[in-house]
Design an enzyme around this catalytic site. Structure first.
Site, PDB file in Angstrom:
ATOM      1  N   ILE A  90       0.873  -1.164   0.000  1.00 59.12           N
ATOM      2  CA  ILE A  90       0.000   0.000   0.000  1.00 59.12           C
ATOM      3  C   ILE A  90       0.913   1.216   0.000  1.00 59.12           C
ATOM      4  CG2 ILE A  90      -0.260  -0.141   2.534  1.00 59.12           C
ATOM      5  CD1 ILE A  90      -2.946   1.301   2.217  1.00 59.12           C
ATOM      6  N   SER A  91       0.662   2.146  -0.875  1.00 57.79           N
ATOM      7  CA  SER A  91       1.539   3.307  -1.023  1.00 57.79           C
ATOM      8  C   SER A  91       1.549   4.167   0.235  1.00 57.79           C
ATOM      9  CB  SER A  91       1.104   4.152  -2.217  1.00 57.79           C
ATOM     10  OG  SER A  91       1.311   3.476  -3.425  1.00 57.79           O
ATOM     11  N   ALA A  92       2.577   5.001   0.344  1.00 56.87           N
ATOM     12  CA  ALA A  92       2.677   5.947   1.452  1.00 56.87           C
ATOM     13  C   ALA A  92       1.540   6.967   1.371  1.00 56.87           C
ATOM     14  CB  ALA A  92       4.025   6.664   1.415  1.00 56.87           C
TER      15      ALA A  92
END
Length: 256
Positions: A90-92
């Site tokens: 999951i992206s930042a």
């Protein structure tokens, strides 16, 4: 991305965890540690650092609690990508915020949005709130277990009603082929890096629509793709990034 931020802020490097064969894109953090312990605090920090300048994006990210979409045992509000299994991440938070801002004008009520490589379902849920019940938010993910995981996450979130009503849905499929059933799309987000922009995604973009996609192999750029009213395509580079690759299910599970 916020155009006022320098490319070097978002420049990233990759970490390879050979034990689990997981590739993570570790983007330079705006903050770290466990000092941020609530979703609103995360959004406040994104505003403080100038990542979020849009009131609408701030409201949506406050409403969709990131903790519901991050696997247990991880710190959901740290500005860092997190492993979600199956060699995916999951992206930042700052990447999600930046992509929402880049797509905001194409996520108005009644519009259609496609989230390729939807992972835990976080950004798909944000899209659903932005386009509203008259719009449609579609997630496409080729790992069936992540589709099930994301569906359960969304059910616990403020996007549960769109999921129930059918204006939000998540599908098992090869995101490189898009999701033709509900095309054309006003907004397309791609959450993994393609060696080149897949033609089916360009074809499924509505005239006046916008796609945000990381492109490249070792060196990657976040591309903003606009389809003009006459069908022609304009492409610009927003910033340098590092994402896991947009590839086949089999290659992803092998860590390639």
């Amino acid at each position: 991305m916020n155009g006022t931020l320098h490319v070097c802020v978002f420049l990233s490097c990759s970490l390879i965890f050979s034990k689990q064969n997981i590739i993570l894109h570790k983007i330079q953090q705006f903050w770290s540690g466990s000092a941020i312990n609530e979703n609103k605090g995360m959004v406040d920090n994104l505003q403080r650092y100038g990542v979020i300048t849009s009131k609408k994006v701030a409201e949506v990210m406050e409403t969709i609690d990131r903790a519901l979409f991050v696997p247990g045992g991880l710190q959901p509000y740290v500005d860092s990508p997190m492993p979600i299994g199956y060699n995916a991440t999951i992206s930042a938070p700052h990447m999600h915020a930046s992509c929402l801002q880049l797509l905001e004008k194409n996520l108005q009520p009644g519009m259609r949005a496609l989230d390729v490589g939807s992972g835990t379902g976080y950004l798909t849920a944000c899209f659903a709130l932005m386009v509203g019940p008259e719009g449609r938010a579609i997630g496409v993910e080729h790992i069936p277990e992540l589709v099930s995981f994301s569906t359960e996450n969304i059910k616990k979130s403020a996007a549960a009603q769109p999921l129930k009503d059918g204006s939000l849905s998540v599908h098992i499929g090869d995101g490189r082929q898009g999701w033709p059933e509900f095309a054309p799309y006003d907004a397309i987000h791609v959450g993994a890096a393609a060696p080149e922009i897949p033609q089916p995604l360009i074809d499924q973009l509505k005239p006046g629509g916008r796609m945000v996609i990381p492109v490249g192999n070792i060196f990657q750029d976040l591309k903003v793709v606009d389809k003009n009213s006459d069908g022609s395509i304009s492409i610009r580079t927003e910033t340098s990034v590092r994402y896991v690759p947009l590839t086949s299910r089999e290659a992803q599970l092998r860590g390639q």
